[in-house]
Design a protein around this motif. Structure first.
Motif, short mmCIF file in Angstrom:
data_model
loop_
_atom_site.label_atom_id
_atom_site.label_comp_id
_atom_site.label_asym_id
_atom_site.label_seq_id
_atom_site.Cartn_x
_atom_site.Cartn_y
_atom_site.Cartn_z
N ALA A 165 0.82 -1.21 0.00
CA ALA A 165 0.00 0.00 0.00
C ALA A 165 0.86 1.26 0.00
CB ALA A 165 -0.93 0.00 1.20
N ALA A 166 2.03 1.20 0.61
CA ALA A 166 2.90 2.38 0.67
C ALA A 166 3.69 2.58 -0.62
CB ALA A 166 3.86 2.25 1.84
N LEU A 167 3.83 1.54 -1.43
CA LEU A 167 4.64 1.65 -2.65
C LEU A 167 4.15 2.70 -3.64
CD1 LEU A 167 7.14 0.51 -4.01
CD2 LEU A 167 5.68 -1.23 -5.06
N PRO A 168 2.85 2.78 -3.97
CA PRO A 168 2.42 3.84 -4.90
C PRO A 168 2.68 5.25 -4.38
CG PRO A 168 0.70 2.20 -4.68
CD PRO A 168 1.75 1.87 -3.66
N ILE A 169 2.54 5.44 -3.08
CA ILE A 169 2.79 6.77 -2.51
C ILE A 169 4.27 7.11 -2.61
CG2 ILE A 169 2.72 8.11 -0.38
CD1 ILE A 169 0.19 6.48 0.33
N ARG A 170 5.13 6.13 -2.29
CA ARG A 170 6.57 6.38 -2.42
C ARG A 170 6.96 6.65 -3.86
NH1 ARG A 170 9.15 1.55 0.88
NH2 ARG A 170 7.48 0.52 -0.21
N CYS A 171 6.35 5.93 -4.81
CA CYS A 171 6.65 6.16 -6.23
C CYS A 171 6.18 7.55 -6.66
CB CYS A 171 5.97 5.10 -7.09
SG CYS A 171 6.69 3.47 -6.94
N ALA A 172 4.99 7.92 -6.21
CA ALA A 172 4.45 9.23 -6.58
C ALA A 172 5.31 10.37 -6.03
CB ALA A 172 3.02 9.37 -6.07
N LEU A 173 5.98 10.16 -4.93
CA LEU A 173 6.84 11.20 -4.37
C LEU A 173 8.27 11.11 -4.90
CD1 LEU A 173 5.65 11.18 -0.67
CD2 LEU A 173 5.16 12.90 -2.41
N ALA A 174 8.78 9.90 -5.09
CA ALA A 174 10.19 9.73 -5.45
C ALA A 174 10.46 10.01 -6.93
CB ALA A 174 10.66 8.33 -5.10
N LEU A 175 9.55 9.60 -7.82
CA LEU A 175 9.80 9.82 -9.25
C LEU A 175 9.91 11.29 -9.63
CD1 LEU A 175 7.76 7.02 -11.02
CD2 LEU A 175 10.22 7.35 -11.01
N PRO A 176 8.98 12.16 -9.20
CA PRO A 176 9.15 13.58 -9.54
C PRO A 176 10.42 14.18 -8.94
CG PRO A 176 6.91 13.19 -8.82
CD PRO A 176 7.67 11.92 -8.57
N ILE A 177 10.76 13.78 -7.72
CA ILE A 177 11.98 14.30 -7.11
C ILE A 177 13.19 13.86 -7.91
CG2 ILE A 177 13.47 14.10 -5.08
CD1 ILE A 177 10.90 13.98 -3.40
N GLY A 178 13.22 12.60 -8.32
CA GLY A 178 14.34 12.10 -9.12
C GLY A 178 14.46 12.79 -10.46
N VAL A 179 13.33 13.02 -11.13
CA VAL A 179 13.36 13.71 -12.43
C VAL A 179 13.81 15.15 -12.27
CG1 VAL A 179 11.89 14.53 -14.32
CG2 VAL A 179 11.67 12.18 -13.51
N VAL A 180 13.31 15.84 -11.25
CA VAL A 180 13.71 17.24 -11.02
C VAL A 180 15.20 17.32 -10.73
CG1 VAL A 180 13.47 19.16 -9.39
CG2 VAL A 180 11.44 18.05 -10.32
N VAL A 181 15.71 16.43 -9.92
CA VAL A 181 17.14 16.45 -9.60
C VAL A 181 17.97 16.18 -10.86
CG1 VAL A 181 18.96 15.25 -8.33
CG2 VAL A 181 16.87 15.92 -7.17
N LEU A 182 17.53 15.21 -11.68
CA LEU A 182 18.27 14.92 -12.91
C LEU A 182 18.25 16.11 -13.87
CD1 LEU A 182 17.43 11.23 -13.76
CD2 LEU A 182 19.64 12.18 -13.17
N VAL A 183 17.11 16.76 -14.00
CA VAL A 183 17.01 17.91 -14.91
C VAL A 183 17.86 19.07 -14.40
CG1 VAL A 183 15.42 19.67 -15.77
CG2 VAL A 183 14.78 17.27 -15.88
N LEU A 184 17.77 19.36 -13.11
CA LEU A 184 18.53 20.48 -12.56
C LEU A 184 20.04 20.23 -12.57
CD1 LEU A 184 16.31 21.56 -9.54
CD2 LEU A 184 16.54 22.67 -11.76
N ALA A 185 20.43 18.97 -12.43
CA ALA A 185 21.85 18.64 -12.44
C ALA A 185 22.40 18.46 -13.85
CB ALA A 185 22.10 17.36 -11.63
N GLY A 186 21.52 18.51 -14.83
CA GLY A 186 21.98 18.37 -16.22
C GLY A 186 22.19 16.93 -16.63
#
Length: 94
Positions: free
Chosen positions: A51-72
């Protein structure tokens, strides 16, 4: 940088806190209530993790994408092929 983002995402998708919770329940005596229920305490903990996995995915994926974009590290689509995390590997588009 991409390595740390990938490690963060994998950790978020595979994290399990069953041992931590189970030891706390044993010490506090909360495991007794779970043992009195008709389903196994392991099924209860497995359902909690799933039950916690979708919530963690919903929070972790955007954070990971934002960090990758900002870091180039994410260059997007370049010349008909995907380039990811600044590496030299190239995948053909679908």
């Amino acid at each position: 940088m991409a390595y740390f983002v990938a490690a963060f995402l994998i950790r978020q998708f595979t994290a399990s806190w069953v041992v931590w919770e189970l030891s706390g329940q044993i010490r506090n005596g909360d495991l007794n209530t779970l043992l009195m229920r008709p389903m196994s305490p392991m099924i209860y903990h497995a359902i909690q993790n799933l039950a916690a996995l979708p919530i963690r995915c919903a929070l972790a994926l955007p954070i990971g994408v934002v960090v990758l974009v900002l870091a180039g590290g994410w260059r997007g689509r370049a010349r008909g092929r995907w380039r990811c995390w600044g590496c030299r590997w190239r995948w053909r588009g679908c």
